[in-house]
Design a protein around this motif. Sequence first.
Motif, PDB file in Angstrom:
ATOM      1  N   ASN A   1      10.888   5.618  31.388  1.00  0.00           N
ATOM      2  CA  ASN A   1      11.879   4.633  31.821  1.00  0.00           C
ATOM      3  C   ASN A   1      11.310   3.879  33.019  1.00  0.00           C
ATOM      4  OD1 ASN A   1      14.146   3.223  32.792  1.00  0.00           O
ATOM      5  ND2 ASN A   1      15.540   4.822  32.080  1.00  0.00           N
ATOM      6  N   PRO A   2      11.156   2.557  32.906  1.00  0.00           N
ATOM      7  CA  PRO A   2      10.503   1.793  33.981  1.00  0.00           C
ATOM      8  C   PRO A   2      11.420   1.449  35.149  1.00  0.00           C
ATOM      9  CG  PRO A   2      11.093   0.316  32.206  1.00  0.00           C
ATOM     10  CD  PRO A   2      11.493   1.702  31.753  1.00  0.00           C
ATOM     11  N   TYR A   3      12.714   1.760  35.042  1.00  0.00           N
ATOM     12  CA  TYR A   3      13.660   1.325  36.073  1.00  0.00           C
ATOM     13  C   TYR A   3      13.902   2.418  37.107  1.00  0.00           C
ATOM     14  CZ  TYR A   3      14.409  -2.468  32.810  1.00  0.00           C
ATOM     15  OH  TYR A   3      14.212  -3.542  31.980  1.00  0.00           O
ATOM     16  N   ARG A   4      14.457   2.006  38.255  1.00  0.00           N
ATOM     17  CA  ARG A   4      14.705   2.939  39.350  1.00  0.00           C
ATOM     18  C   ARG A   4      16.087   2.693  39.940  1.00  0.00           C
ATOM     19  NH1 ARG A   4      13.777  -0.164  43.972  1.00  0.00           N
ATOM     20  NH2 ARG A   4      12.590  -2.083  43.570  1.00  0.00           N
ATOM     21  N   LEU A   5      16.593   3.680  40.650  1.00  0.00           N
ATOM     22  CA  LEU A   5      17.904   3.560  41.285  1.00  0.00           C
ATOM     23  C   LEU A   5      17.914   2.398  42.278  1.00  0.00           C
ATOM     24  CD1 LEU A   5      18.909   7.270  42.058  1.00  0.00           C
ATOM     25  CD2 LEU A   5      19.950   5.735  40.387  1.00  0.00           C
ATOM     26  N   GLY A   6      19.008   1.638  42.261  1.00  0.00           N
ATOM     27  CA  GLY A   6      19.150   0.533  43.199  1.00  0.00           C
ATOM     28  C   GLY A   6      18.521  -0.760  42.740  1.00  0.00           C
ATOM     29  N   GLU A   7      17.779  -0.710  41.639  1.00  0.00           N
ATOM     30  CA  GLU A   7      17.142  -1.928  41.133  1.00  0.00           C
ATOM     31  C   GLU A   7      18.205  -2.870  40.570  1.00  0.00           C
ATOM     32  OE1 GLU A   7      13.306  -3.182  38.330  1.00  0.00           O
ATOM     33  OE2 GLU A   7      13.903  -1.080  38.563  1.00  0.00           O
TER      34      GLU A   7
ATOM     35  N   LEU B   1      12.409  -8.021  45.882  1.00  0.00           N
ATOM     36  CA  LEU B   1      11.908  -7.202  46.975  1.00  0.00           C
ATOM     37  C   LEU B   1      13.020  -6.267  47.453  1.00  0.00           C
ATOM     38  CD1 LEU B   1       9.988  -9.950  48.998  1.00  0.00           C
ATOM     39  CD2 LEU B   1       9.033  -8.295  47.371  1.00  0.00           C
ATOM     40  N   ASP B   2      12.648  -5.243  48.187  1.00  0.00           N
ATOM     41  CA  ASP B   2      13.629  -4.246  48.624  1.00  0.00           C
ATOM     42  C   ASP B   2      14.759  -4.875  49.441  1.00  0.00           C
ATOM     43  OD1 ASP B   2      12.223  -2.302  47.345  1.00  0.00           O
ATOM     44  OD2 ASP B   2      11.214  -1.529  49.133  1.00  0.00           O
ATOM     45  N   ASN B   3      14.424  -5.800  50.338  1.00  0.00           N
ATOM     46  CA  ASN B   3      15.454  -6.442  51.152  1.00  0.00           C
ATOM     47  C   ASN B   3      16.423  -7.254  50.293  1.00  0.00           C
ATOM     48  OD1 ASN B   3      14.448  -5.388  53.515  1.00  0.00           O
ATOM     49  ND2 ASN B   3      13.247  -7.213  54.049  1.00  0.00           N
ATOM     50  N   ASP B   4      15.873  -7.923  49.278  1.00  0.00           N
ATOM     51  CA  ASP B   4      16.716  -8.709  48.379  1.00  0.00           C
ATOM     52  C   ASP B   4      17.610  -7.797  47.534  1.00  0.00           C
ATOM     53  OD1 ASP B   4      15.655 -11.075  49.322  1.00  0.00           O
ATOM     54  OD2 ASP B   4      14.104 -11.187  47.769  1.00  0.00           O
ATOM     55  N   CYS B   5      17.064  -6.665  47.108  1.00  0.00           N
ATOM     56  CA  CYS B   5      17.866  -5.693  46.353  1.00  0.00           C
ATOM     57  C   CYS B   5      19.029  -5.191  47.207  1.00  0.00           C
ATOM     58  CB  CYS B   5      17.003  -4.514  45.911  1.00  0.00           C
ATOM     59  SG  CYS B   5      15.964  -4.839  44.467  1.00  0.00           S
ATOM     60  N   GLN B   6      18.756  -4.953  48.472  1.00  0.00           N
ATOM     61  CA  GLN B   6      19.805  -4.472  49.366  1.00  0.00           C
ATOM     62  C   GLN B   6      20.917  -5.507  49.511  1.00  0.00           C
ATOM     63  OE1 GLN B   6      18.373  -3.337  53.231  1.00  0.00           O
ATOM     64  NE2 GLN B   6      20.296  -2.359  53.826  1.00  0.00           N
ATOM     65  N   PHE B   7      20.547  -6.786  49.599  1.00  0.00           N
ATOM     66  CA  PHE B   7      21.551  -7.844  49.684  1.00  0.00           C
ATOM     67  C   PHE B   7      22.423  -7.861  48.424  1.00  0.00           C
ATOM     68  CE2 PHE B   7      22.945 -12.079  48.489  1.00  0.00           C
ATOM     69  CZ  PHE B   7      23.656 -12.482  49.608  1.00  0.00           C
ATOM     70  N   MET B   8      21.780  -7.750  47.256  1.00  0.00           N
ATOM     71  CA  MET B   8      22.520  -7.790  45.993  1.00  0.00           C
ATOM     72  C   MET B   8      23.428  -6.564  45.853  1.00  0.00           C
ATOM     73  SD  MET B   8      21.645 -10.623  44.476  1.00  0.00           S
ATOM     74  CE  MET B   8      21.630 -10.661  42.685  1.00  0.00           C
TER      75      MET B   8
END
Length: 326
Positions: free
Chosen positions: A208-214, A266-273
Motif C-alpha cells: 500500500n503506497p499511502y500513509r496516515l495523514g496523506e 508537502l508535510d506543511n501543506d498536508c497539515q493545512f488540509m
Amino acid sequence: MSEMSNISSERNLLPPKSDLEANQTTPVEVVSSSELTTEEWSDRIFLERQVERAFYAAAKALKALRDRRLYRSTHATFEDYCRSRFGFTHRHVNYLIAGSLVVDNLMGTNGSQIENSDKTGTNGSQVENLDEMGTNGSQIENSDETGTNGSQILPTSERQVRPLVPLEPEQQRQAWQKAVELAGGKIPSGRIVQDIVDKIRERTKVPNPYRLGEVCTLLPKDNPELKGRSGCWGVITHVGDYSCTLETWDAEYTVKIEHLKSLELLDNDCQFMQQLCARLRRLHEIENRDIAVDWLCLGLGKQPLPYLSPLQEKLLADVEQEYGLR
C-alpha cells in the motif's frame, strides 16, 4: 294395571341396548402431525427466504433512497437522514450497500433485476431438493430473471460478504465458493470468508503506497458508492493492506487503493488540509444548519489546494463565528 302397561309401552319405545352402545360418542385422540401440507411448505420457504434476504433487501432500499434522493424533503444529506430515521452511521450504510453489490455479483445480476419470490414457489421462484430444512440447507434455485443458473448458497448477512468487497468480481465469486465448500456446503461465517480472502491477498500482495495523514482525492471508477464524489479530497485516517479509510468534509470512505489519487503535498501543506478538513466537518455536524453552509463546504471540499483565498477564508470564518465555532 294401566300404569304398568304404560311403563312397559314406554320401554318398548327405547332402542335396543346394543344400538345405544353403538351410538355413544367415542373420544377421538387428536394427533399433531409433523408433516407439512403443500401450502405450509410454500409458506415456510417464503418466510425462510425473507429471513435470508433481509440484509440484501434493506441495502437495496437504502441505495434507492440515496440514489433518488427521497430524503431531501426532510434532511439536507443522506447521512443525516440515515442517522435520524434508522440510527445507522454512514459507515454502516456504506457496508450494507457495498455488501449488496457483492451479492449481485454472486447471483450474476446487475442490481437492477429483481428476483420474483412468490409464496407458491413458482414463476421464477423454484425450490430444489426440499429436505428436512425446508430449502436444502438454504440452497435456493434462482429464477432465470436473476441471471443465475442452478442452486446457490447466498449470504444472509453483511458480515459474511464484507471481506469480499475489496476483491475483483471474479475473485469474489471464487472466494465465496471456496468458503461454502469449507463450511460443508452451508452458509459460511464471516470468519471463514475472511480466512479465504486473506489467503488470496497473500498470493497477490501489493504494498500500500499511502500513509496516515496523506491527502488524496477520490476516483470513483467502477465503484457506485463513490458516485458523485469525483474530485472530493480527504485525509487518510487508516491504512490497510489493500485499502484506506479517507475522511472527507461530510463522510468517511473505506476504499481500495486504486480509488485514491495522492495530491503529493508537502508535510506543511498536508497539515493545512487536515486542519481545513476538521473545520469543515465541525460545520457539517451542526444540526439545523443553513443549506448555504453545505454549499460552502462542498465547494471547499472539492478544491484540492493547500490554501484559501482571502475571501474564502473570510467566508469560512464568518460562518464559523455565526455558529459559535470561533
